[in-house]
Design an enzyme around this catalytic site. Structure first.
Site, PDB file in Angstrom:
ATOM      1  N   THR A  91       0.875  -1.146  -0.086  1.00  0.00           N
ATOM      2  CA  THR A  91       0.041  -0.008  -0.057  1.00  0.00           C
ATOM      3  C   THR A  91       0.856   1.148   0.090  1.00  0.00           C
ATOM      4  O   THR A  91       0.343   2.390   0.128  1.00  0.00           O
ATOM      5  CB  THR A  91      -0.833  -0.152   1.262  1.00  0.00           C
ATOM      6  OG1 THR A  91      -0.040   0.185   2.387  1.00  0.00           O
ATOM      7  CG2 THR A  91      -1.800  -1.129   1.370  1.00  0.00           C
ATOM      8  N   THR A 166       3.094  -6.398   3.810  1.00  0.00           N
ATOM      9  CA  THR A 166       3.810  -6.974   5.189  1.00  0.00           C
ATOM     10  C   THR A 166       3.570  -8.276   5.543  1.00  0.00           C
ATOM     11  O   THR A 166       4.451  -8.666   6.284  1.00  0.00           O
ATOM     12  CB  THR A 166       3.203  -5.979   6.356  1.00  0.00           C
ATOM     13  OG1 THR A 166       1.691  -6.195   6.560  1.00  0.00           O
ATOM     14  CG2 THR A 166       3.309  -4.416   5.993  1.00  0.00           C
ATOM     15  N   ASP A 167       2.819  -8.978   5.139  1.00  0.00           N
ATOM     16  CA  ASP A 167       2.714 -10.497   5.681  1.00  0.00           C
ATOM     17  C   ASP A 167       3.735 -11.302   5.197  1.00  0.00           C
ATOM     18  O   ASP A 167       4.113 -12.043   6.233  1.00  0.00           O
ATOM     19  CB  ASP A 167       1.479 -11.137   4.703  1.00  0.00           C
ATOM     20  CG  ASP A 167       0.201 -10.661   5.391  1.00  0.00           C
ATOM     21  OD1 ASP A 167      -0.098  -9.545   6.344  1.00  0.00           O
ATOM     22  OD2 ASP A 167      -0.970 -11.132   5.049  1.00  0.00           O
ATOM     23  N   LYS A 243       7.290 -10.143  11.614  1.00  0.00           N
ATOM     24  CA  LYS A 243       5.913  -9.670  11.689  1.00  0.00           C
ATOM     25  C   LYS A 243       5.082 -10.436  13.137  1.00  0.00           C
ATOM     26  O   LYS A 243       4.779 -11.696  12.861  1.00  0.00           O
ATOM     27  CB  LYS A 243       5.020  -9.771  10.509  1.00  0.00           C
ATOM     28  CG  LYS A 243       3.719  -8.996  10.733  1.00  0.00           C
ATOM     29  CD  LYS A 243       2.767  -8.859   9.352  1.00  0.00           C
ATOM     30  CE  LYS A 243       1.455  -8.214   9.697  1.00  0.00           C
ATOM     31  NZ  LYS A 243       0.818  -8.026   8.307  1.00  0.00           N
TER      32      LYS A 243
END
Length: 418
Positions: A91, A166-167, A243
């Site tokens: 994003t 981000t995953d 993460k």
């Protein structure tokens, strides 16, 4: 006069992307019409929030044509470093398409400067859209192609920023950490909140990443929010980061190591927190072969060692096991482990993530070591997986068995702090 619905297409569909004024409950609202499948209006207000209204509450259409933003003409500024931004998706520097409601990549240098104009005060931006995919769709082939693009960019840029979903960003950061020896910063950055939301972390993360890309760093790092507030970002080593939350803005944490540095916002002042490879310390080198037949297996009570037999029969050469506690599996596994270790590399990591594997404390652990399993020290399971893929792609089985015990890119800390 209030507009009427136009034929079988709802009024909200006709006005998608238009700016309108609506009166509801005695208040006036203005915003952009978003897609709606209910026949009602969904308005994107100027504060970033979406609100639903009935069609009869529409007062007037304020703009006939969608607003087309003016993109600034970028002029290269003398004295500022040249930084390459490679987008793989996510994003960062994306916009909402008010016709479809989707977040779409806007990734020319001019578009980035339009969205985050402060970037031009930090560096001269050169942008490239390599992928526009969800990070869960990244594959080893993508890591290899990305590493090659970064390798090329490092030859004529002072640093590289990689925008990424981000995953699986920590997987990609680890992969590039092993494939690339870099004398300059390679900075992964993402956003937990999409750029159309008031709570978006996209712009701040990108500015901090740009600062990191111009600093005295010579390795692959991840730069993300360090707290839930907009006060600082942390710079994490690419092989020590994970993460650890689904949605918090400070989801990324260094595990079994301190972050490399802290970048305050909005001052962008830098504080170094632990050791790092320095700019120019290593020569630029690309070693980009990866062995695909490596597997990560999470042990749980009752799991049969048949899973090892299955992958071994399929020609898998590397096994990373997420064991319990200090690095244990059921004693039922010992005989199978012994057979698999004869012609494969088996590395034990821990589901605990924090701490160090030590299979010399209990009898089960000692049996695991005698079977030929290698302790994964304080490596994260995902990092051990990618390290083994890289080792077996470039070295023999025996060489990989020795090298997996040694730190290649800072993935193994010499001691564990309690």
């Amino acid at each position: 006069m209030r507009p009427k619905s136009w034929g079988w297409i709802s009024m909200s569909e006709r006005l998608e992307g238009k700016r309108v004024r609506i009166k509801a409950k005695g208040k006036i609202f203005e915003g952009i019409v978003m897609p709606s499948f209910t026949g009602n209006f969904v308005l994107k207000l100027d504060n970033g929030y979406n609100v639903g209204f009935k069609e009869y509450e529409l007062l007037e259409v304020l703009e006939v044509e969608p607003f087309e933003p003016h993109l600034p003409e970028l002029v290269k500024r003398e004295g500022l470093p040249d930084v390459k931004i490679i987008s793989t998706g996510g994003t960062i520097a994306s916009k909402v398409d008010y016709r479809t409601g989707a977040v779409t990549s806007q990734f020319t240098a001019e578009e980035i400067a339009s969205e985050v104009p402060e970037l031009t005060e930090i560096c001269n931006v050169d942008a490239e859209l390599l992928y526009n995919i969800l990070s869960e769709n990244m594959k080893p082939e993508n890591w290899i192609e990305l590493a090659r693009h970064v390798y090329k960019a490092l030859k004529d840029h002072e640093g590289v920023i990689i925008t990424h979903g981000t995953d699986t960003m920590h997987f990609s950061a680890a992969a590039l950490s092993f494939m690339l020896s870099t004398p300059k910063p390679v900075v992964f950055v993402g956003a937990q909140r999409s750029s159309d939301r008031p709570s978006s972390d996209a712009a701040m993360n990108l500015l901090c990443a740009a600062k990191a890309a111009t600093e005295d760093i010579g390795e692959v790092v991840v730069c993300m929010h360090g707290s839930t507030s907009d006060d600082y970002c942390l710079v994490h080593r690419g092989v020590k980061v994970r993460k650890n939350h689904t949605s918090r803005r400070d989801a990324f944490q260094s595990v079994n190591a301190k972050p490399i540095g802290r970048i305050d916002y909005p001052s962008l002042s830098v504080e170094w927190l632990s050791w790092r490879y320095r700019r120019g310390e290593r020569e630029l080198k690309l070693t980009d072969r990866l062995e695909r037949k490596v597997v990560l297996i999470k042990f749980f009570p009752g799991l049969s060692s048949d899973i090892l037999e299955y992958y071994h029969s399929k020609g898998y050469r590397g096994f990373v096991i997420e064991g319990t506690g200090l690095g244990h599996v059921s004693t039922d596994w010992i005989d199978t482990l012994r057979r698999v270790c004869e012609d494969s590399v088996v590395v034990m990591t821990s589901q605990c993530l924090w701490g160090r594997v030590c299979d010399r404390v209990y009898d089960t652990g000692r049996d695991i070591l005698r079977a030929g399993v290698i302790e994964g020290e304080d490596m994260l399971p995902e990092v051990a997986l990618i390290k083994l893929m890289w080792l077996l792609g470039n070295y023999s089985i025996e060489e990989a068995k020795e090298m997996v015990k040694k730190s290649v890119a800072g993935e193994i800390e010499p001691t564990t702090q309690y």
